[in-house]
Scaffold this motif. Structure first.
Motif, mmCIF file in Angstrom:
data_model
loop_
_atom_site.group_PDB
_atom_site.id
_atom_site.type_symbol
_atom_site.label_atom_id
_atom_site.label_comp_id
_atom_site.label_asym_id
_atom_site.label_seq_id
_atom_site.Cartn_x
_atom_site.Cartn_y
_atom_site.Cartn_z
ATOM 1 N N ARG A 1 -40.978 45.961 -12.378
ATOM 2 C CA ARG A 1 -39.664 46.402 -11.907
ATOM 3 C C ARG A 1 -39.643 47.904 -11.649
ATOM 4 N NH1 ARG A 1 -34.567 47.142 -15.650
ATOM 5 N NH2 ARG A 1 -35.910 48.933 -16.056
ATOM 6 N N ASP A 2 -40.328 48.656 -12.519
ATOM 7 C CA ASP A 2 -40.358 50.112 -12.338
ATOM 8 C C ASP A 2 -41.051 50.490 -11.035
ATOM 9 O OD1 ASP A 2 -39.026 50.454 -14.703
ATOM 10 O OD2 ASP A 2 -40.794 50.991 -15.880
ATOM 11 N N ARG A 3 -42.027 49.692 -10.617
ATOM 12 C CA ARG A 3 -42.745 49.988 -9.374
ATOM 13 C C ARG A 3 -42.018 49.489 -8.136
ATOM 14 N NH1 ARG A 3 -46.960 47.488 -8.354
ATOM 15 N NH2 ARG A 3 -46.946 45.916 -10.004
ATOM 16 N N THR A 4 -41.293 48.367 -8.275
ATOM 17 C CA THR A 4 -40.731 47.713 -7.088
ATOM 18 C C THR A 4 -39.210 47.628 -7.086
ATOM 19 O OG1 THR A 4 -40.768 45.499 -8.082
ATOM 20 C CG2 THR A 4 -42.806 46.260 -7.011
ATOM 21 N N GLY A 5 -38.583 47.831 -8.253
ATOM 22 C CA GLY A 5 -37.144 47.646 -8.372
ATOM 23 C C GLY A 5 -36.736 46.188 -8.512
ATOM 24 N N GLN A 6 -37.699 45.297 -8.589
ATOM 25 C CA GLN A 6 -37.438 43.854 -8.578
ATOM 26 C C GLN A 6 -37.446 43.285 -9.995
ATOM 27 O OE1 GLN A 6 -40.610 41.460 -6.938
ATOM 28 N NE2 GLN A 6 -39.180 39.915 -6.173
ATOM 29 N N GLY A 7 -36.339 42.647 -10.384
ATOM 30 C CA GLY A 7 -36.319 41.874 -11.609
ATOM 31 C C GLY A 7 -36.970 40.530 -11.378
ATOM 32 N N VAL B 1 -25.408 38.955 -11.166
ATOM 33 C CA VAL B 1 -24.717 40.147 -11.662
ATOM 34 C C VAL B 1 -25.680 41.294 -11.943
ATOM 35 C CG1 VAL B 1 -22.849 38.764 -12.651
ATOM 36 C CG2 VAL B 1 -24.778 39.444 -14.095
ATOM 37 N N ASN B 2 -26.999 41.001 -11.978
ATOM 38 C CA ASN B 2 -27.981 42.055 -12.242
ATOM 39 C C ASN B 2 -29.330 41.609 -11.680
ATOM 40 O OD1 ASN B 2 -29.721 44.007 -13.214
ATOM 41 N ND2 ASN B 2 -28.984 43.926 -15.327
ATOM 42 N N SER B 3 -29.579 41.953 -10.431
ATOM 43 C CA SER B 3 -30.801 41.486 -9.758
ATOM 44 C C SER B 3 -32.055 42.154 -10.308
ATOM 45 C CB SER B 3 -30.699 41.744 -8.251
ATOM 46 O OG SER B 3 -30.577 43.146 -7.991
ATOM 47 N N GLY B 4 -31.903 43.275 -10.999
ATOM 48 C CA GLY B 4 -33.061 43.976 -11.546
ATOM 49 C C GLY B 4 -33.410 43.560 -12.955
ATOM 50 N N LEU B 5 -32.724 42.549 -13.461
ATOM 51 C CA LEU B 5 -32.918 42.144 -14.849
ATOM 52 C C LEU B 5 -34.231 41.378 -15.025
ATOM 53 C CD1 LEU B 5 -31.309 42.029 -17.624
ATOM 54 C CD2 LEU B 5 -30.718 39.693 -16.953
ATOM 55 N N VAL B 6 -34.932 41.667 -16.131
ATOM 56 C CA VAL B 6 -36.040 40.826 -16.581
ATOM 57 C C VAL B 6 -35.430 39.745 -17.460
ATOM 58 C CG1 VAL B 6 -38.140 40.704 -17.971
ATOM 59 C CG2 VAL B 6 -37.746 42.673 -16.454
#
Length: 414
Positions: free
Chosen positions: A195-201, A123-128
């Motif tokens: 995440r800020d650099r890559t968009g990846q959680g 539901v949120n792939s960018g989540l840490v």
């Protein structure tokens, strides 16, 4: 009624970051409190009865125990029963709006609730997604319960105390919980930067036993660093049973000459300048090797002068020194008071209380108190209205039902 908002700390460097905390007792809530102090919007998800620390006595009103007033400041409280119909879906809706999910629920329990990383990332792939527990989840101990004392034992900390005192004492503070809490903060910030650099959680795990073992080994791996080892594990100076505060003519002090020059000045001041050239004490390595003898000598010399005389001498020669203060004396000293490390605050429902200050200073984005500790479920309707989700009926009114206090001897960590 007051909203509980206060703005003495500005917006903070983490303004705009949303953290969902599903954690109890000390470690996870302490980490989330630090993030809240730094300006994050921390949403504390707790059962309708509240986090266990809410019931630590004394309390002025149910669910607002003394520890929770500082531990759960700068947070909004949402009450959810995750096992009730709609509870899990409500949490997932909240996580879809979040930047960070911080939990100390054991991985097995999260899987039973269908709240493992894969479920939430859907539901949120960018989540840490950060979970912290006693032991690595992929180890044979992964499912074991762990408390601060257990981790102190498992990481060698209790053994270190035994080497010095002969008794396997625990450190008289929840050291593992608080150190691991700070490591959680560090890990969250690193993952947010990625995440800020890559968009990846990503999924981040903080095992307490591993964290504390690494912490203890910094100096205590010592001669065992080399392979083959040049000696036993343990840093000799720290393990000296003579390493303690020194008695003076009128009290106790920590007097810590460190450099060769410090020791020359110290030995000259006590009338024994020749000791600076004694092979046992002439170098750092020699002093570490002969720490027991050195500490005995220091203890004999320090009784000759008062605390004030020692402080004057040490300040003049740049020798680190401080009087031994009780915790009360330290917290109410001029230093602590002038720095705002413990100050008076007014809670909108609990009245006057002492606020533990944020020690780190940011000149551009000050950290501090943004809102007082909420009541259980105080912000449930507000938070779900923001994300356009209707909360379960029981959660909506949960803050109106004060939880039953738990006796102090019945409180346990998750």
């Amino acid at each position: 009624m007051s909203t509980g908002r206060e703005t003495d700390g500005g917006v903070g460097p983490l303004h705009g970051v949303r953290v969902v905390e599903l954690a109890s007792v000390i470690m996870g809530p302490y980490a989330a409190q630090q993030l809240g102090d730094l300006g994050a919007d921390v949403i504390k998800v707790e059962p309708p009865t509240g986090d266990l620390t809410r019931h630590y006595p004394p309390t002025r009103s149910p669910g607002m125990g003394v520890i929770t007033l500082n531990l759960n400041r700068n947070k909004r409280s949402v009450a959810l029963d995750l096992k009730a119909p709609g509870g899990r879906d409500a949490l997932l809706a909240l996580l879809a709006s979040a930047d960070v999910f911080l939990t100390n629920v054991r991985p097995q329990a999260l899987r039973r609730l269908d709240l493992a990383y894969e479920d939430v990332a859907a539901v949120n792939s960018g989540l840490v997604y950060l979970n912290a527990q006693g032991f690595r989840s992929d180890s044979p101990l992964g499912g074991h319960a762990a408390y601060d004392d257990v981790v102190q034992a498992a990481s060698g900390l209790v053994w270190l105390n035994e080497q010095v005192s002969g008794v396997p004492h625990y450190v008289p503070t929840v050291l593992a919980d608080k150190i691991c809490g700070l490591v959680i903060v560090q890990s969250v910030l690193a993952a947010l930067h990625h995440r800020d650099r890559t968009g990846q959680g990503q999924h981040v795990e903080v095992p307490m036993a591993d964290t504390m073992l690494a912490f203890n080994l910094v100096e205590h791996l010592a001669a065992a660093t080399l392979n083959p080892p040049e000696g036993p594990i343990g840093y000799p100076r720290a393990l000296s049973p003579r390493r303690a505060a020194s008695r003076t003519a009128d009290g106790w002090m920590c007097i810590l000459p460190y450099s060769d020059r410090n020791w020359r000045d110290f030995f000259a001041f006590v009338g024994r300048p020749e000791l600076a050239d004694d092979p046992r004490f002439a170098s750092y390595a020699a002093r570490v090797h002969n720490a027991d003898e050195l500490y005995v000598l220091v203890g004999e010399f320090t009784t000759r002068h008062t605390n004030a005389q020692w402080q004057e001498f040490c300040d003049a020669t740049s020798i680190p020194a401080a009087p031994v203060l009780s915790l009360t004396e330290a917290a109410t000293s001029a230093y602590a008071t002038e720095g705002g490390l413990l100050r008076e605050a007014e809670h909108p429902t609990e009245g006057g209380y002492r606020l533990i200050g944020q020690p780190v200073r940011f000149w551009a984005t000050p950290a501090g108190l943004h809102r007082h500790c909420p009541r259980v479920g105080e912000h449930t309707e507000e938070v779900f209205a923001e994300i356009g989700h209707r909360p379960p009926a029981r959660a909506t009114n949960s803050h109106q039902q004060p939880p039953t206090p738990v006796p102090a001897d019945r409180i346990e960590a998750p």
